[in-house]
Design an enzyme around this catalytic site. Structure first.
Site, PDB file in Angstrom:
ATOM      1  N   ARG A  28       0.878  -1.185   0.000  1.00  0.00           N
ATOM      2  CA  ARG A  28       0.000   0.000   0.000  1.00  0.00           C
ATOM      3  C   ARG A  28       0.908   1.226   0.000  1.00  0.00           C
ATOM      4  O   ARG A  28       1.723   1.408   0.907  1.00  0.00           O
ATOM      5  CB  ARG A  28      -0.903   0.016   1.233  1.00  0.00           C
ATOM      6  CG  ARG A  28      -1.547   1.375   1.465  1.00  0.00           C
ATOM      7  CD  ARG A  28      -2.606   1.349   2.547  1.00  0.00           C
ATOM      8  NE  ARG A  28      -3.778   0.624   2.118  1.00  0.00           N
ATOM      9  CZ  ARG A  28      -4.963   0.686   2.746  1.00  0.00           C
ATOM     10  NH1 ARG A  28      -5.119   1.438   3.812  1.00  0.00           N
ATOM     11  NH2 ARG A  28      -5.990   0.006   2.294  1.00  0.00           N
ATOM     12  N   HIS A  45      -7.708   0.605  -5.932  1.00  0.00           N
ATOM     13  CA  HIS A  45      -7.804  -0.237  -4.731  1.00  0.00           C
ATOM     14  C   HIS A  45      -8.498  -1.550  -5.125  1.00  0.00           C
ATOM     15  O   HIS A  45      -9.635  -1.831  -4.732  1.00  0.00           O
ATOM     16  CB  HIS A  45      -8.598   0.498  -3.644  1.00  0.00           C
ATOM     17  CG  HIS A  45      -8.486  -0.106  -2.284  1.00  0.00           C
ATOM     18  ND1 HIS A  45      -7.641  -1.161  -1.979  1.00  0.00           N
ATOM     19  CD2 HIS A  45      -9.117   0.198  -1.104  1.00  0.00           C
ATOM     20  CE1 HIS A  45      -7.762  -1.468  -0.704  1.00  0.00           C
ATOM     21  NE2 HIS A  45      -8.646  -0.664  -0.143  1.00  0.00           N
ATOM     22  N   GLN A  57     -10.156  -4.190  -2.556  1.00  0.00           N
ATOM     23  CA  GLN A  57     -11.443  -3.776  -2.001  1.00  0.00           C
ATOM     24  C   GLN A  57     -12.583  -4.196  -2.923  1.00  0.00           C
ATOM     25  O   GLN A  57     -13.617  -4.711  -2.485  1.00  0.00           O
ATOM     26  CB  GLN A  57     -11.452  -2.256  -1.809  1.00  0.00           C
ATOM     27  CG  GLN A  57     -12.757  -1.719  -1.274  1.00  0.00           C
ATOM     28  CD  GLN A  57     -13.020  -2.134   0.171  1.00  0.00           C
ATOM     29  OE1 GLN A  57     -12.168  -1.964   1.028  1.00  0.00           O
ATOM     30  NE2 GLN A  57     -14.189  -2.680   0.436  1.00  0.00           N
ATOM     31  N   ASP A 109     -17.377   6.651  -0.526  1.00  0.00           N
ATOM     32  CA  ASP A 109     -16.066   6.586   0.129  1.00  0.00           C
ATOM     33  C   ASP A 109     -15.756   8.002   0.617  1.00  0.00           C
ATOM     34  O   ASP A 109     -16.431   8.968   0.202  1.00  0.00           O
ATOM     35  CB  ASP A 109     -15.023   6.096  -0.909  1.00  0.00           C
ATOM     36  CG  ASP A 109     -13.606   5.993  -0.352  1.00  0.00           C
ATOM     37  OD1 ASP A 109     -13.450   5.897   0.881  1.00  0.00           O
ATOM     38  OD2 ASP A 109     -12.648   6.020  -1.158  1.00  0.00           O
ATOM     39  N   CYS A 154     -16.557   1.315   1.682  1.00  0.00           N
ATOM     40  CA  CYS A 154     -15.336   0.521   1.892  1.00  0.00           C
ATOM     41  C   CYS A 154     -14.776   0.699   3.299  1.00  0.00           C
ATOM     42  O   CYS A 154     -13.992  -0.129   3.748  1.00  0.00           O
ATOM     43  CB  CYS A 154     -14.299   0.884   0.846  1.00  0.00           C
ATOM     44  SG  CYS A 154     -13.857   2.634   0.862  1.00  0.00           S
ATOM     45  N   ARG A 200     -13.120  -8.878   2.879  1.00  0.00           N
ATOM     46  CA  ARG A 200     -11.728  -8.581   2.500  1.00  0.00           C
ATOM     47  C   ARG A 200     -10.860  -9.817   2.757  1.00  0.00           C
ATOM     48  O   ARG A 200     -10.017 -10.190   1.946  1.00  0.00           O
ATOM     49  CB  ARG A 200     -11.185  -7.394   3.312  1.00  0.00           C
ATOM     50  CG  ARG A 200     -11.885  -6.055   3.067  1.00  0.00           C
ATOM     51  CD  ARG A 200     -11.676  -5.567   1.656  1.00  0.00           C
ATOM     52  NE  ARG A 200     -10.272  -5.485   1.313  1.00  0.00           N
ATOM     53  CZ  ARG A 200      -9.473  -4.457   1.637  1.00  0.00           C
ATOM     54  NH1 ARG A 200      -9.959  -3.406   2.255  1.00  0.00           N
ATOM     55  NH2 ARG A 200      -8.200  -4.437   1.273  1.00  0.00           N
TER      56      ARG A 200
HETATM   57  N1   CP Z   1     -11.103  -0.267   3.162  1.00  0.00           N
HETATM   58  C1   CP Z   1      -9.803  -0.276   3.495  1.00  0.00           C
HETATM   59  O1   CP Z   1      -8.914  -0.482   2.672  1.00  0.00           O
HETATM   60  O2   CP Z   1      -9.572  -0.046   4.819  1.00  0.00           O
HETATM   61  P1   CP Z   1      -8.166   0.189   5.495  1.00  0.00           P
HETATM   62  O3   CP Z   1      -7.651   1.520   5.035  1.00  0.00           O
HETATM   63  O4   CP Z   1      -8.456   0.174   6.965  1.00  0.00           O
HETATM   64  O5   CP Z   1      -7.225  -0.905   5.104  1.00  0.00           O
HETATM   65  N1  NVA Z   2     -10.100   6.549  -0.939  1.00  0.00           N
HETATM   66  C1  NVA Z   2      -9.668   6.149   0.392  1.00  0.00           C
HETATM   67  C2  NVA Z   2      -9.877   4.691   0.576  1.00  0.00           C
HETATM   68  C3  NVA Z   2      -9.554   4.176   1.954  1.00  0.00           C
HETATM   69  C4  NVA Z   2      -9.716   2.696   2.069  1.00  0.00           C
HETATM   70  C5  NVA Z   2      -8.210   6.519   0.564  1.00  0.00           C
HETATM   71  O1  NVA Z   2      -7.427   6.325  -0.374  1.00  0.00           O
HETATM   72  O2  NVA Z   2      -7.860   7.007   1.641  1.00  0.00           O
END
Ligand code: CP
Ligand code: NVA
Length: 302
Positions: free
Chosen positions: A100, A127, A130, A222, A261, A289
């Protein structure tokens, strides 16, 4: 040939359907797949995470492997060691990487220099993990992921981009409603439209949330401010009218479900009332997930 999962379109439609079905099986039999036995998987997180980190740690463990959580600040990457060297070094120890980070290009570069599977656990652009869990959740509710319409209402961010590509690939309709100036990435729209030529998916971009939710089976949202964009807080002004609340749901079909999400900023992209009304769906998404990522890893590491 190693397989990476940087984008939903790294899988075929059939593979995604297989992953969904296998995830549902693994949900009932969590230790039945030991594909990761004797394998060490690095989990590199340059951004915070609750769900992605935990679901990968638990998932790797349940599949017989060793998850190694690596924060950006604890490695030499924080002192400038480049991704090319980091990837080549990690390949000498690890059997796979889940990453990530901010830049999608960095993940693509890592995948070039790391000769085993790399999984995108969120970039500023996409993502995909997700969306696998979300598709599983939709399948559990509707018994299908085709012939549906997903309305994404909010910021044209990594989730909006991934929904567009997933719709194009699988062949369901996606309508994304954002304020002006916050549209999804042109690159994602382009890929979605190209994929849609094959599958017949309808891809719509609008600035009208009411138009987007019309006839939608799934209404998705989101946060308005994604990780790494905190300095753009003032942008929230532009999102007035984009909250998923009772008022907006009056324009949706009676059987529509609302998904998120997480993490949620209640009172911004979703009202507390609507969040609680659909809490079962939203927390199933979070649980899925784990199962969807295990099914994905089973395919990539076979
Ligand atoms: N939805 C999601 O990716 O959550 P986190 O940021 O907690 O991993
Ligand atoms: N769009 C959000 C998703 C978090 C899971 C971010 O990137 O912070």
């Amino acid at each position: 040939m190693k397989r990476d999962f940087l984008n939903v379109s790294d899988l075929t439609k059939d593979e995604i359907l297989e992953i969904i079905e296998y995830a549902i099986k693994l949900k009932k039999e969590p230790f039945s797949d030991q594909t990761l036995k004797n394998k060490s998987i690095g989990l590199i997180f340059m951004k915070p995470s609750t769900r992605t980190r935990l679901s990968f740690e638990v998932g790797v463990y349940q599949m017989g492997g060793q998850p190694i959580y690596i924060t950006g600040s604890s490695t030499q990457m924080s002192r400038g060691e480049d991704i090319k060297d980091t990837g080549r070094v990690m390949a000498r120890y690890l059997d796979g990487i889940v990453i990530r980070t901010y830049s999608h290009k960095e993940v693509e570069d890592l995948a070039q220099y790391f000769d085993k599977p790399v999984i995108n656990a969120l970039t500023d652009y996409l993502h995909p993990c997700q969306i696998l869990a979300d598709l599983q959740t939709i399948y559990e509710r509707f018994g299908k992921v085709e012939d549906i319409k997903v309305a994404f209402v909010g910021d044209g961010n990594n989730l909006a981009n991934t929904w567009l590509i997933a719709g194009g690939l699988i062949g369901f309709n996606v309508s994304v409603a954002t304020p002006e100036g916050y549209e999804p990435s042109g690159k994602a729209v382009y890929e979605a439209l190209n994929l849609a030529k094959e599958t017949g998916a309808e891809i719509q971009l609008t600035h009208d949330p009411v138009e987007a939710v019309k006839d939608a089976d799934v209404i998705y949202t989101d946060v308005w401010v994604s990780m790494g964009q905190e300095e753009e807080k003032e942008k929230k002004e532009a999102f007035k009218g984009f909250t998923i609340d009772k008022q907006l749901l009056k324009h949706a079909s009676k059987n529509a479900i609302v998904m998120h999400c997480l993490p949620a900023h209640k009172g911004e992209e979703i009202s507390e009332e609507v969040f609680e009304q659909f809490a079962d769906v939203i927390f199933d998404e979070a649980e899925n997930r784990l199962h969807a990522q295990k099914a994905l890893m089973s395919l990539l590491f076979k």
